[in-house]
Write an enzyme that holds these catalytic residues in place. Structure first.
Site, short mmCIF file in Angstrom:
data_model
loop_
_atom_site.label_atom_id
_atom_site.label_comp_id
_atom_site.label_asym_id
_atom_site.label_seq_id
_atom_site.Cartn_x
_atom_site.Cartn_y
_atom_site.Cartn_z
N LYS A 80 -1.67 2.20 6.30
CA LYS A 80 -1.00 3.53 5.76
C LYS A 80 -2.66 4.33 6.15
CE LYS A 80 0.84 3.44 2.20
NZ LYS A 80 1.84 3.67 1.02
N LYS A 105 -4.42 3.24 3.56
CA LYS A 105 -4.88 3.94 1.86
C LYS A 105 -5.81 2.37 1.70
CE LYS A 105 -2.19 6.86 0.32
NZ LYS A 105 -1.16 6.94 -0.58
N1 C2G Z 1 3.57 12.48 -5.09
C1 C2G Z 1 4.13 14.06 -6.13
N2 C2G Z 1 2.88 14.07 -6.37
C2 C2G Z 1 1.91 14.41 -6.23
C3 C2G Z 1 1.73 13.34 -5.22
C4 C2G Z 1 3.02 11.87 -5.17
O1 C2G Z 1 5.40 13.92 -5.72
N3 C2G Z 1 0.55 15.05 -6.43
C5 C2G Z 1 4.94 11.93 -4.53
C6 C2G Z 1 4.86 11.55 -3.65
O2 C2G Z 1 5.23 12.16 -2.36
C7 C2G Z 1 5.70 10.05 -3.18
C8 C2G Z 1 5.16 9.32 -4.44
O3 C2G Z 1 4.93 10.18 -5.21
O4 C2G Z 1 6.59 10.19 -2.72
C9 C2G Z 1 4.03 8.12 -3.94
O5 C2G Z 1 3.01 8.64 -3.79
P1 C2G Z 1 1.85 7.62 -2.65
O6 C2G Z 1 1.38 6.35 -3.56
O7 C2G Z 1 0.92 8.48 -2.33
O8 C2G Z 1 2.86 7.02 -1.21
P2 C2G Z 1 2.79 7.16 -0.14
O9 C2G Z 1 1.39 6.76 0.33
O10 C2G Z 1 3.11 8.58 0.03
O11 C2G Z 1 3.90 5.65 0.58
O12 C2G Z 1 7.53 4.39 2.91
C10 C2G Z 1 6.31 5.39 2.38
C11 C2G Z 1 5.03 5.48 1.84
O13 C2G Z 1 5.00 4.27 1.31
C12 C2G Z 1 4.99 6.51 1.55
#
Ligand code: C2G
Length: 135
Positions: A44, A46
């Site tokens: 990803k 990350k």
């Molecule tokens: N999130 C949120 N508000 C934020 C930051 C994050 O609602 N200010 C939500 C994201 O939309 C996600 C969850 O928190 O639903 C986790 O965010 P991340 O850890 O960044 O997940 P991500 O990298 O988007 O991974 O297969 C799907 C991926 O693994 C998603």
């Protein structure tokens, strides 16, 4: 029992994550979080500050979270939904539409993100160089 699943990296836990997890749990009775492995984070683009085991320990301490399973790839979601008898798939609305293929297997809900907070913003505000990705 109405089972919910959501996916993510959940690094440097913040209120945006908690707001998502609280609302995801409110969609049912049992919340499974599929947590991105360190290897999948690399896919990803990350780089999590905390390793998978620490991110898992932290999530398991949250009252909204009932179970944490690993997320290894993009392709596992249908099998996860089937294997875990999931009724509802939930993600933040930065993912709106991306997982609509799951509508053949469960409800799909995209929830508004929490504005003004992200792991990337935390790293940047702390002056940590080389920050990658967003959340
Ligand atoms: N999130 C949120 N508000 C934020 C930051 C994050 O609602 N200010 C939500 C994201 O939309 C996600 C969850 O928190 O639903 C986790 O965010 P991340 O850890 O960044 O997940 P991500 O990298 O988007 O991974 O297969 C799907 C991926 O693994 C998603």
């Amino acid at each position: 029992m109405r089972k919910v699943i959501t996916y993510g990296t959940y690094d440097l836990l913040h209120v945006g994550h908690i707001n998502l997890l609280r609302r995801a749990k409110a969609q049912g009775d049992y919340l499974v979080v599929a947590l991105s492995s360190d290897e999948f984070n690399a896919i990803k683009n990350k780089k999590a500050y905390y390793p998978y085991e620490d991110r898992k320990t932290i999530l398991e301490a949250i009252k909204y979270v009932d179970e944490v399973i690993p997320e290894y790839n993009w392709e596992q979601k249908i099998k996860d939904v089937q294997d875990n008898d999931i009724d509802v798939f939930v993600m933040g609305d930065d993912w709106t539409g991306k997982f609509d293929f799951l509508k053949d297997y469960c409800e799909v809900v995209y929830l508004p993100r929490t504005e003004g907070i992200s792991t990337t913003k935390i790293k940047e505000d702390l002056g940590l160089k080389g920050t990658k990705g967003q959340d």
